[in-house]
Design an enzyme around this catalytic site. Structure first.
Site, PDB file in Angstrom:
ATOM      1  N   PRO A  20      65.245  35.035   6.925  1.00 19.97           N
ATOM      2  CG  PRO A  20      64.105  33.962   8.662  1.00 19.97           C
ATOM      3  CD  PRO A  20      64.383  33.867   7.192  1.00 19.97           C
ATOM      4  CG  MET A  21      69.971  36.385   7.978  1.00 24.53           C
ATOM      5  SD  MET A  21      71.369  36.671   6.878  1.00 24.53           S
ATOM      6  CE  MET A  21      70.571  37.354   5.437  1.00 24.53           C
ATOM      7  CD  GLN A  90      61.647  34.138  11.734  1.00 24.66           C
ATOM      8  OE1 GLN A  90      62.558  34.768  12.257  1.00 24.66           O
ATOM      9  NE2 GLN A  90      61.816  32.951  11.198  1.00 24.66           N
ATOM     10  CB  CYS A 119      65.708  31.096  17.073  1.00 24.13           C
ATOM     11  SG  CYS A 119      67.048  32.036  17.803  1.00 24.13           S
ATOM     12  CG  HIS A 186      68.620  25.619   9.137  1.00 22.23           C
ATOM     13  ND1 HIS A 186      69.128  26.428  10.122  1.00 22.23           N
ATOM     14  CD2 HIS A 186      69.700  25.084   8.512  1.00 22.23           C
ATOM     15  CE1 HIS A 186      70.445  26.382  10.093  1.00 22.23           C
ATOM     16  NE2 HIS A 186      70.816  25.574   9.122  1.00 22.23           N
ATOM     17  CB  ALA A 244      70.612  32.962   5.902  1.00 24.81           C
TER      18      ALA A 244
HETATM   19  C1  FNR Z   1      70.064  33.914  11.070  1.00 22.48           C
HETATM   20  N1  FNR Z   1      69.031  32.969  11.071  1.00 22.48           N
HETATM   21  C2  FNR Z   1      67.767  33.332  11.506  1.00 22.48           C
HETATM   22  N2  FNR Z   1      66.733  32.459  11.385  1.00 22.48           N
HETATM   23  C3  FNR Z   1      65.462  32.826  11.716  1.00 22.48           C
HETATM   24  O1  FNR Z   1      64.541  32.027  11.571  1.00 22.48           O
HETATM   25  N3  FNR Z   1      65.233  34.080  12.219  1.00 22.48           N
HETATM   26  C4  FNR Z   1      66.219  34.998  12.377  1.00 22.48           C
HETATM   27  O2  FNR Z   1      65.952  36.132  12.801  1.00 22.48           O
HETATM   28  C5  FNR Z   1      67.548  34.612  12.042  1.00 22.48           C
HETATM   29  N4  FNR Z   1      68.628  35.476  12.206  1.00 22.48           N
HETATM   30  C6  FNR Z   1      69.854  35.181  11.657  1.00 22.48           C
HETATM   31  C7  FNR Z   1      70.873  36.142  11.645  1.00 22.48           C
HETATM   32  C8  FNR Z   1      72.069  35.879  10.999  1.00 22.48           C
HETATM   33  C9  FNR Z   1      73.125  36.930  10.956  1.00 22.48           C
HETATM   34  C10 FNR Z   1      72.274  34.610  10.396  1.00 22.48           C
HETATM   35  C11 FNR Z   1      73.568  34.289   9.690  1.00 22.48           C
HETATM   36  C12 FNR Z   1      71.298  33.646  10.441  1.00 22.48           C
HETATM   37  C13 FNR Z   1      69.219  31.653  10.430  1.00 22.48           C
HETATM   38  C14 FNR Z   1      69.046  31.760   8.918  1.00 22.48           C
HETATM   39  O3  FNR Z   1      67.790  32.261   8.542  1.00 22.48           O
HETATM   40  C15 FNR Z   1      69.251  30.391   8.233  1.00 22.48           C
HETATM   41  O4  FNR Z   1      68.312  29.496   8.723  1.00 22.48           O
HETATM   42  C16 FNR Z   1      70.652  29.809   8.462  1.00 22.48           C
HETATM   43  O5  FNR Z   1      71.660  30.778   8.369  1.00 22.48           O
HETATM   44  C17 FNR Z   1      70.939  28.700   7.451  1.00 22.48           C
HETATM   45  O6  FNR Z   1      70.805  29.178   6.120  1.00 22.48           O
HETATM   46  P1  FNR Z   1      72.079  29.519   5.197  1.00 22.48           P
HETATM   47  O7  FNR Z   1      72.875  30.557   5.934  1.00 22.48           O
HETATM   48  O8  FNR Z   1      72.860  28.256   5.055  1.00 22.48           O
HETATM   49  O9  FNR Z   1      71.517  30.006   3.906  1.00 22.48           O
END
Ligand code: FNR
Length: 342
Positions: A20-21, A90, A119, A186, A244
């Site tokens: 999720p992002m 989510q 978050c 995470h 992500a």
């Molecule tokens: C996130 N992350 C995130 N996590 C989540 O649970 N809900 C969300 O809406 C978001 N939004 C979000 C936006 C952006 C731009 C980023 C970069 C990250 C966190 C993400 O899902 C993840 O847990 C972390 O980035 C770690 O994973 P990676 O980046 O190492 O693969």
């Protein structure tokens, strides 16, 4: 007897997943990830209050299903049949009853529900959502139990690790006992940022302790090519991996046969953005995150000045594609006007 419902139930074992992002994971990015080989795609976090305010509308022109906020007529969530069996929505929540209601709003159009318990942003913590729930395990479990009982589709949660490994395993056991189908971890604490190393050994301990699939997350810094995804999976001993930031920059990381050149990815992304009439500011934001430093180039500078989907498409030689598609969407524009003014 084989139950049809079980056959269609999303399985979280041995999957590669788009994490999720916020703002990134709107429909075009999710479809792109599926094109490139992701098995499951998560939406951005959507807050329970907002989902509960939505009504469902089949958008005949786009062949999508839209969830529209009654208070301001904005499309909060757009989905389509292509992702129906792969998309997990989510929810950001601090309340069992609201979480259950929000899940029911979208239940028929998604494959799974996830509760955000990781978050670290102020907005979430002050509202008792996201990582705040890690410190209120009874509330976290009440939310998961309520959602598991309220919907027929599988429910997961996405957490961060606690400071102590045993405490984290104990928390995960409690969460797993609510009937969730999987837990995504995470490997950073609430105070840790991407520059801190991911606590892969915490994730491994959790995956060894639980009977349900554990999804490893937090490995982007070390994931440059597809094989790195498999390495991350092996190091964490997990059944599945969620990505992500690496996918945000170049979504073709999901391709088993190697990444594509960035401009190809942008064009593939743009076609989905046009097909589903994604709003220009969101489209621009997603491309900006792919371009990063390349924004300094001539094309990058022109891109920064663009304000419409048509202008963005012109820069990537998709001008005609955009014009033709938008012509066909006149009907949609009338529909949208109805939504705004009625
Ligand atoms: C996130 N992350 C995130 N996590 C989540 O649970 N809900 C969300 O809406 C978001 N939004 C979000 C936006 C952006 C731009 C980023 C970069 C990250 C966190 C993400 O899902 C993840 O847990 C972390 O980035 C770690 O994973 P990676 O980046 O190492 O693969």
């Amino acid at each position: 007897m084989v139950c049809m419902e079980n056959i269609k139930r999303l399985c979280y074992d041995n999957k590669i997943i788009l994490a999720p992002m916020v703002r990134i994971n709107t429909l075009p990015m999710r479809l792109l990830a599926l094109d490139y080989g992701a098995d499951i795609v998560y939406t951005e976090e959507l807050i329970d209050h907002r989902l509960i305010r939505c009504y469902r509308k089949v958008n005949e022109t786009l062949e999508s299903v839209d969830f529209i906020d009654k208070s301001d007529a904005t499309v909060v969530f757009r989905t389509c049949s292509r992702e129906k069996h792969n998309v997990v929505l989510q929810i950001g929540t601090s309340d069992p009853e609201r979480a259950a209601k929000a899940a029911q709003v979208v239940e028929q159009d998604v494959a799974g529900i996830d509760i955000n318990m990781g978050c670290p942003k102020d907005f979430s913590l002050k509202g008792g959502m996201g990582a705040a729930l890690l410190f209120h395990p009874d509330k976290a479990c009440a939310i998961l139990s309520a959602v598991v009982s309220a919907v027929k589709i599988p429910v997961t949660c996405k957490i961060r690790v606690l400071q102590d490994i045993d405490d984290t395993v104990a928390l995960c056991k409690k969460l797993a006992a609510t009937g969730v189908a999987a837990i995504c971890v995470h490997g950073r604490t609430i105070n840790e940022r991407p520059m801190h190393s991911n606590r892969n050994h915490f994730i491994k301990a959790i995956s060894e302790a639980l009977d349900i699939p554990v999804i490893a997350n937090g490995g982007s810094k070390e994931i440059k090519v597809f094989e790195d995804i498999i390495k991350f999976k092996n190091i964490t001993g997990c059944s599945s991996v969620m990505i992500a930031r690496t996918a945000e920059k170049n979504c073709s990381i999901f391709k088993r046969d190697g990444k594509l050149e960035l401009f190809t990815v942008i064009r593939d992304y743009l076609r989905h953005a046009v097909d589903y009439d994604n709003v220009a500011p969101n489209t621009k934001y997603c491309i900006q995150n792919m371009l990063q430093n390349i924004q300094e180039t001539e094309q990058g500078k022109l891109f920064l000045e663009s304000t419409s989907l048509q202008q963005i498409c012109d820069l990537w030689e998709l001008g005609d594609y955009c014009r033709q598609k938008q012509k066909k969407m006149n009907y949609l524009r009338f529909e949208e006007r109805d939504v705004v003014y009625n």
